[in-house]
Design a protein around this motif. Structure first.
Motif, PDB file in Angstrom:
ATOM      1  N   ILE A 277       0.842  -1.211   0.000  1.00 43.96           N
ATOM      2  CA  ILE A 277       0.000   0.000   0.000  1.00 43.96           C
ATOM      3  C   ILE A 277       0.870   1.251   0.000  1.00 43.96           C
TER       4      ILE A 277
ATOM      5  N   LEU B  67      -2.508   5.226  -4.793  1.00 38.47           N
ATOM      6  CA  LEU B  67      -3.448   4.717  -3.790  1.00 38.47           C
ATOM      7  C   LEU B  67      -3.253   5.412  -2.446  1.00 38.47           C
ATOM      8  N   SER B  68      -1.995   5.532  -2.030  1.00 36.50           N
ATOM      9  CA  SER B  68      -1.697   6.144  -0.736  1.00 36.50           C
ATOM     10  C   SER B  68      -2.095   7.621  -0.709  1.00 36.50           C
TER      11      SER B  68
ATOM     12  N   ALA C 218      -4.357   9.003  -2.535  1.00 30.25           N
ATOM     13  CA  ALA C 218      -5.827   9.043  -2.547  1.00 30.25           C
ATOM     14  C   ALA C 218      -6.381   8.837  -1.141  1.00 30.25           C
ATOM     15  N   ILE C 219      -5.790   7.929  -0.386  1.00 30.35           N
ATOM     16  CA  ILE C 219      -6.222   7.677   1.000  1.00 30.35           C
ATOM     17  C   ILE C 219      -5.998   8.924   1.850  1.00 30.35           C
ATOM     18  N   ILE C 220      -4.809   9.540   1.698  1.00 34.45           N
ATOM     19  CA  ILE C 220      -4.489  10.751   2.456  1.00 34.45           C
ATOM     20  C   ILE C 220      -5.469  11.871   2.110  1.00 34.45           C
ATOM     21  N   ASN C 221      -5.741  12.027   0.826  1.00 33.85           N
ATOM     22  CA  ASN C 221      -6.677  13.073   0.388  1.00 33.85           C
ATOM     23  C   ASN C 221      -8.076  12.856   0.946  1.00 33.85           C
ATOM     24  N   SER C 222      -8.485  11.590   1.032  1.00 30.82           N
ATOM     25  CA  SER C 222      -9.822  11.289   1.562  1.00 30.82           C
ATOM     26  C   SER C 222      -9.899  11.598   3.058  1.00 30.82           C
ATOM     27  N   LEU C 223      -8.759  11.523   3.741  1.00 28.54           N
ATOM     28  CA  LEU C 223      -8.730  11.790   5.184  1.00 28.54           C
ATOM     29  C   LEU C 223      -8.699  13.288   5.491  1.00 28.54           C
ATOM     30  N   GLU C 224      -8.454  14.093   4.459  1.00 22.95           N
ATOM     31  CA  GLU C 224      -8.406  15.547   4.657  1.00 22.95           C
ATOM     32  C   GLU C 224      -9.731  16.107   5.159  1.00 22.95           C
TER      33      GLU C 224
ATOM     34  N   HIS D 261       1.756  14.637   4.001  1.00 22.18           N
ATOM     35  CA  HIS D 261       2.268  14.458   2.635  1.00 22.18           C
ATOM     36  C   HIS D 261       3.807  14.397   2.635  1.00 22.18           C
TER      37      HIS D 261
ATOM     38  N   TYR E 114       4.703  10.986   3.968  1.00 21.68           N
ATOM     39  CA  TYR E 114       4.474   9.924   2.987  1.00 21.68           C
ATOM     40  C   TYR E 114       5.554   9.937   1.908  1.00 21.68           C
TER      41      TYR E 114
END
Length: 273
Positions: A110, A116-117, A119-125, A138, A141
């Motif tokens: 992952i 993918l990573s 996208a996950i970070i952006n969704s957690l924003e 960021h 990461y």
């Protein structure tokens, strides 16, 4: 101590990848000083190294802290490799080792898939607390992504394998000493499997330093191999003193020399920052 030296080279390798420049001797003091935090769940207290790096080089904690995560991932992968070898020979603990192996491989995959990573970070924003720190996330990461690429991952796992091999060798040596006075048979493979499996179980328990769980597993597995209870208990006590508590002692000594020769004092770190 040879384990620590081998892991220090891995630490230096990671610093080189992230282009963090620091004098080797000072880097060694910082690396060893963090051992005062060995008795923390998963040794994650070693993030202290990142705060010390920030004081000495100005490197943001968010940039260097992923090194500690990469260290733990490669440590666990190397331990699992040693455990798998023993599990298939002795037919013991195979399920838990395979599950942990799949878990760490999945985490690594992952982290290595950038899209993918991110996208996950952006969704957690969208989460208010996380949105305040998204820039640092960021940066963190970006560091971990560079550390878990295939080439650095293989090199770091190889270094970890050698490092943990030294501790396995130490445990084997302890058992060999007792074999001269007690009628017990051991091999380096047996010692390595028992030591790494116990370390893995202790880490899963997420107790500080795996206290209690690691010792119980070490002693129990030795007894299963028909090693007398007194020898099993004594071997466990000796190897834990020579590894976990020795690490804390090394850390205390390193902190003393760091405070003595550095312009920055450990107890003066800016806690707010």
């Amino acid at each position: 101590f040879l384990n620590y030296v081998a892991r220090f080279y891995k630490w230096e390798y990671y610093l080189w990848i992230l282009k963090i420049k620091i004098a080797p001797l000072l880097s060694f003091k910082i690396f060893l000083s963090a051992f005062v935090m060995s008795v923390t769940p998963g040794k994650m207290g070693e993030v202290l190294k990142s705060y010390m790096l920030r004081e000495e080089t100005g490197t943001p904690v968010s940039k260097s802290a992923p090194i500690i995560i990469a260290e733990r991932i490669t440590d666990f992968i190397s331990i699992i490799i040693i455990c798998i070898l023993g599990a298939y020979v002795f037919d013991y603990g195979r399920t838990i080792i395979i599950i942990m192996g799949i878990f760490f491989i999945a985490v690594t995959l992952i982290l290595s898939f950038q899209k993918l990573s991110v996208a996950i970070i952006n969704s957690l924003e969208k989460i208010k607390f996380i949105s305040k720190h998204v820039h640092r996330i960021h940066i963190a990461y970006d560091s971990i992504y560079r550390l878990v690429k295939i080439k650095p991952l293989i090199i770091a796992v190889a270094m970890s394998f050698v490092a943990w091999g030294f501790e396995c060798l130490g445990f084997y040596y302890v058992l060999q000493i007792f074999s001269t006075t007690s009628n017990i048979e051991t091999s380096l493979l047996i010692a390595s499997f028992i030591y790494c499996f116990s370390t893995l179980v202790g880490a899963i328990a997420m107790l500080p330093g795996g206290l209690g769980v690691t010792e119980a597993t070490l002693t129990g597995m030795l007894i299963i191999l028909n090693i007398p209870k007194d020898v099993s208990a004594a071997s466990t006590i000796i190897i834990r003193i020579a590894t976990l508590w020795f690490a804390v002692l090394v850390g205390i000594i390193a902190v003393y020399f760091y405070n003595k020769h550095s312009k920055h004092k450990l107890d003066e770190l800016d806690k707010q920052a």
